[in-house]
Write a protein that holds these residues in place. Sequence first.
Motif, PDB file in Angstrom:
ATOM      1  N   VAL A  86       0.811  -1.238   0.000  1.00 10.69           N
ATOM      2  CA  VAL A  86       0.000   0.000   0.000  1.00 10.69           C
ATOM      3  C   VAL A  86       0.838   1.279   0.000  1.00 10.69           C
ATOM      4  O   VAL A  86       0.469   2.259   0.644  1.00 10.69           O
ATOM      5  CB  VAL A  86      -1.040   0.014   1.151  1.00 10.69           C
ATOM      6  CG1 VAL A  86      -2.064  -1.077   0.948  1.00 10.69           C
ATOM      7  CG2 VAL A  86      -0.415  -0.128   2.530  1.00 10.69           C
ATOM      8  N   SER A  87       1.929   1.300  -0.746  1.00 14.21           N
ATOM      9  CA  SER A  87       2.848   2.437  -0.700  1.00 14.21           C
ATOM     10  C   SER A  87       2.207   3.725  -1.227  1.00 14.21           C
ATOM     11  O   SER A  87       2.262   4.769  -0.559  1.00 14.21           O
ATOM     12  CB  SER A  87       4.123   2.109  -1.485  1.00 14.21           C
ATOM     13  OG  SER A  87       3.822   1.588  -2.772  1.00 14.21           O
ATOM     14  N   THR A  88       1.622   3.675  -2.414  1.00 15.60           N
ATOM     15  CA  THR A  88       0.962   4.862  -2.957  1.00 15.60           C
ATOM     16  C   THR A  88      -0.246   5.242  -2.111  1.00 15.60           C
ATOM     17  O   THR A  88      -0.471   6.425  -1.809  1.00 15.60           O
ATOM     18  CB  THR A  88       0.529   4.613  -4.409  1.00 15.60           C
ATOM     19  OG1 THR A  88       1.692   4.398  -5.221  1.00 15.60           O
ATOM     20  CG2 THR A  88      -0.248   5.795  -4.966  1.00 15.60           C
ATOM     21  N   ALA A  89      -1.024   4.240  -1.711  1.00 19.92           N
ATOM     22  CA  ALA A  89      -2.246   4.498  -0.939  1.00 19.92           C
ATOM     23  C   ALA A  89      -1.956   5.242   0.354  1.00 19.92           C
ATOM     24  O   ALA A  89      -2.759   6.075   0.797  1.00 19.92           O
ATOM     25  CB  ALA A  89      -2.954   3.173  -0.640  1.00 19.92           C
ATOM     26  N   LEU A  90      -0.816   4.972   0.985  1.00 25.13           N
ATOM     27  CA  LEU A  90      -0.491   5.611   2.257  1.00 25.13           C
ATOM     28  C   LEU A  90      -0.232   7.109   2.122  1.00 25.13           C
ATOM     29  O   LEU A  90      -0.490   7.874   3.062  1.00 25.13           O
ATOM     30  CB  LEU A  90       0.741   4.954   2.872  1.00 25.13           C
ATOM     31  CG  LEU A  90       0.561   3.556   3.462  1.00 25.13           C
ATOM     32  CD1 LEU A  90       1.915   2.960   3.793  1.00 25.13           C
ATOM     33  CD2 LEU A  90      -0.332   3.595   4.695  1.00 25.13           C
ATOM     34  N   SER A  91       0.263   7.531   0.967  1.00 22.57           N
ATOM     35  CA  SER A  91       0.602   8.948   0.807  1.00 22.57           C
ATOM     36  C   SER A  91      -0.611   9.820   0.526  1.00 22.57           C
ATOM     37  O   SER A  91      -0.582  11.028   0.763  1.00 22.57           O
ATOM     38  CB  SER A  91       1.618   9.122  -0.330  1.00 22.57           C
ATOM     39  OG  SER A  91       1.018   8.853  -1.587  1.00 22.57           O
ATOM     40  N   ARG A  92      -1.699   9.243   0.029  1.00 17.76           N
ATOM     41  CA  ARG A  92      -2.838  10.055  -0.413  1.00 17.76           C
ATOM     42  C   ARG A  92      -3.559  10.785   0.725  1.00 17.76           C
ATOM     43  O   ARG A  92      -3.877  11.962   0.584  1.00 17.76           O
ATOM     44  CB  ARG A  92      -3.820   9.215  -1.223  1.00 17.76           C
ATOM     45  CG  ARG A  92      -3.348   8.753  -2.610  1.00 17.76           C
ATOM     46  CD  ARG A  92      -2.170   9.459  -3.136  1.00 17.76           C
ATOM     47  NE  ARG A  92      -1.856   9.151  -4.532  1.00 17.76           N
ATOM     48  CZ  ARG A  92      -0.670   9.294  -5.068  1.00 17.76           C
ATOM     49  NH1 ARG A  92       0.340   9.720  -4.318  1.00 17.76           N
ATOM     50  NH2 ARG A  92      -0.457   9.045  -6.345  1.00 17.76           N
ATOM     51  N   TRP A 177       8.333   4.414   0.477  1.00 18.38           N
ATOM     52  CA  TRP A 177       7.860   3.055   0.753  1.00 18.38           C
ATOM     53  C   TRP A 177       7.742   2.205  -0.512  1.00 18.38           C
ATOM     54  O   TRP A 177       7.567   1.001  -0.399  1.00 18.38           O
ATOM     55  CB  TRP A 177       6.535   3.121   1.499  1.00 18.38           C
ATOM     56  CG  TRP A 177       6.157   1.925   2.310  1.00 18.38           C
ATOM     57  CD1 TRP A 177       4.975   1.248   2.272  1.00 18.38           C
ATOM     58  CD2 TRP A 177       6.943   1.250   3.316  1.00 18.38           C
ATOM     59  NE1 TRP A 177       4.968   0.218   3.184  1.00 18.38           N
ATOM     60  CE2 TRP A 177       6.170   0.193   3.844  1.00 18.38           C
ATOM     61  CE3 TRP A 177       8.236   1.446   3.814  1.00 18.38           C
ATOM     62  CZ2 TRP A 177       6.630  -0.663   4.836  1.00 18.38           C
ATOM     63  CZ3 TRP A 177       8.685   0.575   4.813  1.00 18.38           C
ATOM     64  CH2 TRP A 177       7.897  -0.446   5.306  1.00 18.38           C
ATOM     65  N   GLY A 178       7.826   2.839  -1.708  1.00 22.66           N
ATOM     66  CA  GLY A 178       7.772   2.016  -2.903  1.00 22.66           C
ATOM     67  C   GLY A 178       7.546   2.785  -4.186  1.00 22.66           C
ATOM     68  O   GLY A 178       7.166   3.959  -4.185  1.00 22.66           O
ATOM     69  N   ARG A 179       7.804   2.096  -5.321  1.00 26.59           N
ATOM     70  CA  ARG A 179       7.541   2.613  -6.665  1.00 26.59           C
ATOM     71  C   ARG A 179       6.417   1.806  -7.294  1.00 26.59           C
ATOM     72  O   ARG A 179       6.401   0.581  -7.225  1.00 26.59           O
ATOM     73  CB  ARG A 179       8.758   2.501  -7.570  1.00 26.59           C
ATOM     74  CG  ARG A 179       9.927   3.377  -7.232  1.00 26.59           C
ATOM     75  CD  ARG A 179      11.053   3.191  -8.256  1.00 26.59           C
ATOM     76  NE  ARG A 179      10.753   3.849  -9.527  1.00 26.59           N
ATOM     77  CZ  ARG A 179      10.707   3.242 -10.697  1.00 26.59           C
ATOM     78  NH1 ARG A 179      10.892   1.934 -10.789  1.00 26.59           N
ATOM     79  NH2 ARG A 179      10.458   3.922 -11.813  1.00 26.59           N
ATOM     80  N   SER A 180       5.502   2.514  -7.961  1.00 27.56           N
ATOM     81  CA  SER A 180       4.425   1.882  -8.712  1.00 27.56           C
ATOM     82  C   SER A 180       4.625   2.210 -10.181  1.00 27.56           C
ATOM     83  O   SER A 180       4.798   3.376 -10.542  1.00 27.56           O
ATOM     84  CB  SER A 180       3.077   2.415  -8.222  1.00 27.56           C
ATOM     85  OG  SER A 180       2.046   2.072  -9.117  1.00 27.56           O
ATOM     86  N   ILE A 181       4.592   1.179 -11.043  1.00 32.90           N
ATOM     87  CA  ILE A 181       4.820   1.374 -12.475  1.00 32.90           C
ATOM     88  C   ILE A 181       3.642   0.787 -13.249  1.00 32.90           C
ATOM     89  O   ILE A 181       3.259  -0.366 -13.028  1.00 32.90           O
ATOM     90  CB  ILE A 181       6.128   0.709 -12.954  1.00 32.90           C
ATOM     91  CG1 ILE A 181       7.298   1.062 -12.023  1.00 32.90           C
ATOM     92  CG2 ILE A 181       6.465   1.146 -14.379  1.00 32.90           C
ATOM     93  CD1 ILE A 181       7.743  -0.041 -11.121  1.00 32.90           C
ATOM     94  N   GLU A 182       3.078   1.582 -14.158  1.00 31.19           N
ATOM     95  CA  GLU A 182       1.924   1.153 -14.944  1.00 31.19           C
ATOM     96  C   GLU A 182       2.101   1.562 -16.401  1.00 31.19           C
ATOM     97  O   GLU A 182       3.023   2.283 -16.750  1.00 31.19           O
ATOM     98  CB  GLU A 182       0.633   1.798 -14.411  1.00 31.19           C
ATOM     99  CG  GLU A 182       0.272   1.424 -12.987  1.00 31.19           C
ATOM    100  CD  GLU A 182      -0.959   2.188 -12.508  1.00 31.19           C
ATOM    101  OE1 GLU A 182      -1.080   3.379 -12.855  1.00 31.19           O
ATOM    102  OE2 GLU A 182      -1.789   1.589 -11.815  1.00 31.19           O
TER     103      GLU A 182
END
Length: 397
Positions: A86-92, A177-182
Motif C-alpha cells: 500500500v505504498s501509494t495508498a499511504l501517501s494520499r 515506501w515504494g515505486r508503482s509502475i503502470e
Amino acid sequence: MKVILAYSGGLDTSVMIKWLQEKYGAEVVTVTLDVGQGEDLALIEERARKLGVVEHYSIDAKEEFVENYVFPAVKANAMYEGKYPVSTALSRPLIAKKLVEVAEKHGADAVAHGCTGKGNDQVRIEVAVRSLNPDLKVIAPVREWGLTREAEIEYARKHGVPVEERRSIYSVDQNLWGRSIECGPLEDPAEEPPEEIFEWTLPLREAPDQPGYVSIKFERGVPVELNGERLDGVSLIARLNKLAGMHGVGRIDHVEDRLVGIKSREVYECPAALCILEAHRDLEKLVLTKHELMFKELVDREWAHLVYTGLWADPLREDLEAFINSCEDRVEGEVRLKLFKGSLIVVGRSSPYSLYEHSLATYGAESRFDQSWSKGFIELWGLQSMTARWKKRRKEA
C-alpha cells in the motif's frame, strides 16, 4: 474563487493550472509534497510560478509520512491482497491533509487534484478531503475534462505551458515506501515486465554472487536500528531500499482488484517495505500467542483494505489500531535477513518477550516437557470431532 492544486510539476497538473484559471477564473495555489519521490522541488516551484500561480508550497513531509502513515502500516503488516504494501495508498491521505491545511490558511473555495476517473487515488484524496472539511469543493480536472494526451498537448502549447518530450511510456508514482509502475507493455498481464522499468532493484544476473545479511531491530513494532546502527525512520528506509535493491529484492508483479471494479496488472518496487514487513511478521510470531496472531491476521487484512480503498478517515481504522498497538507493545527484538538474488529469507530472530522456550521445545534429555501430558490432551482436544464422526458413521450404517 481560490483553488488549492496538488501539483506534481508534470504536464497534467501544469495544464490544470491554466484550465482552472480559464474555466473558473480561479486564483491557483499549488502544493507539492516531498514524501521521498526524489524530485527537484525547487524546479517544480519555479515551473508553477511561471504558470501564474499566486503562491506555491513545497512541503517536506517525509518524516510525517513515515511516522504517521508508514509505521502504522508496518504494525498492521499491511499488504493488500497479500502482495502490495500500500505504498501509494499511504501517501494520499497525507496529501489531502496538506491540501486542506493550505486551503484553510488561504480561505480557499476548493482543492483540485490530477487523478483520473479510473483509478483509486481520486477516492482516497476526495474522501479524505471531505472528511477533514466538508465545505471544500473538490475539482478533478482530468475526470471532468476527459482530454486525450494529444488534445492536452495542443491545449498546453496554445496556453504557453512548456511541453517536454515525453521521457517514458510508463506512469510512475513513488515515495520512500515504494515505486508503482503502470502502462505500456505492462497492460498485457501475460508479458514479462521489461528490465527498463526498474530503478531500485538490480536484475538477478547483476546481483552479487554472495548473499548479503541485514539485521533489523524493532521497538514497539517499528524498526529503529539497521545493522546495529540506530537511525530515524526516513534514513533507515532509504538505506534499506538501497541495500536490498542491490540484491534484486523488492520486485512485485501481480493482478490487483482496484476499488473501481477493474482488475489491473500492477508492478512495484518495494525493497525496504518487503524486508521490514517480513521481519516484522516473523518477530510477531515469536512474541505473540497463537490466538493473538490468528485474530491479528483478520485485523491486519481489514486495516490494509480500508487504507487501499480510501477509507483512512473511517473510525474503524483507529479502532483496529487500538488492538494493533496493544499487541505491538511486546514486538521488540532483532531479526536477521539473508538477501540473495531476489530472495528474502529470515535466518534468525530474538526478543526479550520471546515465547520460545528451549527447555520445552528441545528433543534432548534436558527437556522439561512431560510427554505423558499429551495422552489426556489428545482425548479432550479431539473429543467433539471424534464424537461427530462416530455419530455420522452410525447414522450411515
